[in-house]
Write a protein that holds these residues in place. Structure first.
Motif, PDB file in Angstrom:
ATOM      1  N   SER A  77     -38.656 -26.837  14.105  1.00  0.00           N
ATOM      2  CA  SER A  77     -38.229 -24.989  15.215  1.00  0.00           C
ATOM      3  C   SER A  77     -39.004 -23.844  14.225  1.00  0.00           C
ATOM      4  O   SER A  77     -39.017 -23.977  13.068  1.00  0.00           O
ATOM      5  CB  SER A  77     -36.969 -24.862  14.465  1.00  0.00           C
ATOM      6  N   PRO A  78     -39.851 -23.370  14.736  1.00  0.00           N
ATOM      7  CA  PRO A  78     -39.984 -21.640  13.886  1.00  0.00           C
ATOM      8  C   PRO A  78     -39.212 -21.007  13.355  1.00  0.00           C
ATOM      9  O   PRO A  78     -39.708 -20.719  11.873  1.00  0.00           O
ATOM     10  CB  PRO A  78     -41.506 -21.444  14.902  1.00  0.00           C
ATOM     11  N   ALA A  79     -37.857 -21.434  14.036  1.00  0.00           N
ATOM     12  CA  ALA A  79     -37.184 -20.125  12.767  1.00  0.00           C
ATOM     13  C   ALA A  79     -36.836 -20.768  11.346  1.00  0.00           C
ATOM     14  O   ALA A  79     -36.683 -19.763  10.843  1.00  0.00           O
ATOM     15  CB  ALA A  79     -35.659 -20.568  14.394  1.00  0.00           C
ATOM     16  N   THR A  80     -37.061 -22.407  11.689  1.00  0.00           N
ATOM     17  CA  THR A  80     -36.527 -23.086  10.346  1.00  0.00           C
ATOM     18  C   THR A  80     -37.107 -22.828   9.813  1.00  0.00           C
ATOM     19  O   THR A  80     -36.765 -22.896   8.130  1.00  0.00           O
ATOM     20  CB  THR A  80     -35.511 -24.442  10.790  1.00  0.00           C
ATOM     21  N   HIS A  81     -38.952 -22.852  10.008  1.00  0.00           N
ATOM     22  CA  HIS A  81     -40.037 -23.047   9.246  1.00  0.00           C
ATOM     23  C   HIS A  81     -39.823 -21.775   8.499  1.00  0.00           C
ATOM     24  O   HIS A  81     -39.946 -21.507   7.296  1.00  0.00           O
ATOM     25  CB  HIS A  81     -40.673 -22.990   9.758  1.00  0.00           C
ATOM     26  N   ALA A  82     -39.261 -20.632   8.811  1.00  0.00           N
ATOM     27  CA  ALA A  82     -39.446 -19.179   8.916  1.00  0.00           C
ATOM     28  C   ALA A  82     -38.078 -18.985   7.481  1.00  0.00           C
ATOM     29  O   ALA A  82     -38.699 -18.263   7.093  1.00  0.00           O
ATOM     30  CB  ALA A  82     -39.129 -17.821   9.734  1.00  0.00           C
ATOM     31  N   ALA A 113     -42.376 -15.719  13.330  1.00  0.00           N
ATOM     32  CA  ALA A 113     -40.914 -15.938  13.545  1.00  0.00           C
ATOM     33  C   ALA A 113     -40.241 -15.636  12.203  1.00  0.00           C
ATOM     34  O   ALA A 113     -39.301 -14.336  12.317  1.00  0.00           O
ATOM     35  CB  ALA A 113     -40.811 -16.855  13.281  1.00  0.00           C
ATOM     36  N   ALA A 114     -41.284 -15.406  10.985  1.00  0.00           N
ATOM     37  CA  ALA A 114     -40.613 -14.999   9.650  1.00  0.00           C
ATOM     38  C   ALA A 114     -40.510 -13.357   9.756  1.00  0.00           C
ATOM     39  O   ALA A 114     -39.416 -12.539   9.131  1.00  0.00           O
ATOM     40  CB  ALA A 114     -41.896 -15.194   8.358  1.00  0.00           C
ATOM     41  N   LEU A 115     -41.861 -12.346  10.171  1.00  0.00           N
ATOM     42  CA  LEU A 115     -41.188 -11.175  10.365  1.00  0.00           C
ATOM     43  C   LEU A 115     -40.670 -10.959  10.928  1.00  0.00           C
ATOM     44  O   LEU A 115     -39.899  -9.580  11.282  1.00  0.00           O
ATOM     45  CB  LEU A 115     -43.303 -11.012  10.905  1.00  0.00           C
ATOM     46  N   ALA A 116     -40.638 -11.327  12.506  1.00  0.00           N
ATOM     47  CA  ALA A 116     -38.886 -10.806  13.547  1.00  0.00           C
ATOM     48  C   ALA A 116     -37.961 -11.021  12.781  1.00  0.00           C
ATOM     49  O   ALA A 116     -36.746 -10.056  12.599  1.00  0.00           O
ATOM     50  CB  ALA A 116     -39.248 -12.656  14.952  1.00  0.00           C
ATOM     51  N   ARG A 117     -37.283 -12.253  12.197  1.00  0.00           N
ATOM     52  CA  ARG A 117     -36.247 -12.885  11.407  1.00  0.00           C
ATOM     53  C   ARG A 117     -35.806 -12.131  10.023  1.00  0.00           C
ATOM     54  O   ARG A 117     -34.777 -11.856   9.885  1.00  0.00           O
ATOM     55  CB  ARG A 117     -36.104 -14.291  11.500  1.00  0.00           C
ATOM     56  N   HIS A 118     -37.167 -11.682   9.090  1.00  0.00           N
ATOM     57  CA  HIS A 118     -36.870 -11.150   7.646  1.00  0.00           C
ATOM     58  C   HIS A 118     -37.359 -10.218   7.262  1.00  0.00           C
ATOM     59  O   HIS A 118     -38.370 -10.242   6.613  1.00  0.00           O
ATOM     60  CB  HIS A 118     -36.590 -12.675   7.406  1.00  0.00           C
TER      61      HIS A 118
END
Length: 305
Positions: A77-82, A113-118
């Motif tokens: 999952s991209p979210a997990t990798h992020a 995903a990292a920018l969106a989540r964090h």
């Protein structure tokens, strides 16, 4: 005087895996994520070039090379990798200072995903040609292509899957053909064989360290084709969150790959969220074909106000 290109290695325990990471240089933190089947070794030349200005961190993604999973491999999952990226930033930037982040191809999807989540942990994000099919004029065709690549891998093996992907990412009749990278630039990431061919073309025979990197990357291909390609390319970015953070986002596109699927998706993303587009040397895998020029361009993009 400290050798800023000297590599410091470490292991980071994350949820479900242990990440091998490598750090060079001093200064603000820059995390560089490998795409496709690649690992930290893909950035050896670029990281050394940038270590005079940044603390450059590279790593093997979970399930690849020297970053084993705690259990059997499953779809990623991209979210997990992020979230893995943020854990790495927390480790290497304990004072809470935000980091710059670079991702290419499938890892550019992780960057989104990292920018969106964090967003608070990132100062600038450079996402080079993320092959997000949801951003294409015909998303169903993109999904069908990558599903066909995965099926070819299951039915006939890695070589057949890579050939299927190269053919599917070729420009349509009448479009501009890609530059010197040709078919190699059409794939999701360089195979070890393609990288070796590029080194040979530059009259640089792989040294033992490069040869070991090629072998690790080749061993990662089944995981990439079976468990990364489809879930990552099928990721639907949070366009609202990315639009809010667009001032921190730069979308990269290769000079020689503008007609190909990943660059088309990248420019579609930039239009939708209002991010800037930066052209990089070469095509989809310009970072391996032109590492010194690619590093120089990345330096300019990261240093721009």
């Amino acid at each position: 005087m400290t050798d800023r290109t000297a590599v410091r290695t470490g292991l980071l325990t994350v949820d479900g895996a242990t990440l091998h990471h490598e750090v060079r240089g001093e200064g603000p933190l820059l995390v560089m994520m490998p795409g496709g089947s690649a690992d930290a070794g893909i950035y050896n030349a670029i990281a050394a070039d940038l270590a005079d200005r940044w603390t450059v961190a590279t790593f093997d993604p979970r399930g690849y090379s020297r970053s084993p999973l705690d259990g059997p491999v499953t779809d990623q999952s991209p979210a997990t990798h992020a979230d893995d990226i943020v854990r790495l930033i927390d480790l290497l930037s304990p004072d809470g200072a935000p980091a710059a982040l670079f991702g290419s191809s499938s890892s550019a999807i992780v960057a989104l995903a990292a920018l969106a989540r964090h967003p608070g942990r990132l100062s600038r994000v450079v996402a080079h040609e993320p092959p997000v099919v949801a951003l294409l004029p015909d998303p169903d065709a993109g999904r069908a292509l990558f599903a066909g690549v995965r099926e070819a891998c299951r039915r006939d093996g890695v070589a057949a899957a890579m050939a299927t992907m190269a053919a599917g990412l070729a420009p349509e009749e009448g479009e501009a053909a890609p530059g010197p990278e040709r078919a190699a630039g059409r794939g999701e990431a360089p195979t070890p064989e393609q990288t070796a061919e590029q080194a040979a073309a530059q009259e640089q025979a792989p040294d033992p360290e490069q040869a070991a990197t090629f072998r690790r990357m080749h061993a990662n291909l089944p995981v990439f084709l079976e468990h990364v390609l489809c879930p990552f390319s099928g990721y639907v970015p949070d366009l609202v969150a990315l639009k809010s953070a667009a001032a921190h986002l730069v979308v990269g596109a290769g000079r020689d790959s503008r007609a190909l699927l990943p660059a088309v998706a990248a420019e579609g993303l930039a239009r939708r969220v209002g991010a800037g587009v930066a052209e990089f040397p070469g095509g989809h895998i310009g970072l391996t074909g032109h590492p010194r020029a690619f590093a120089a361009r990345l330096r300019d993009v990261l240093a721009a106000p």
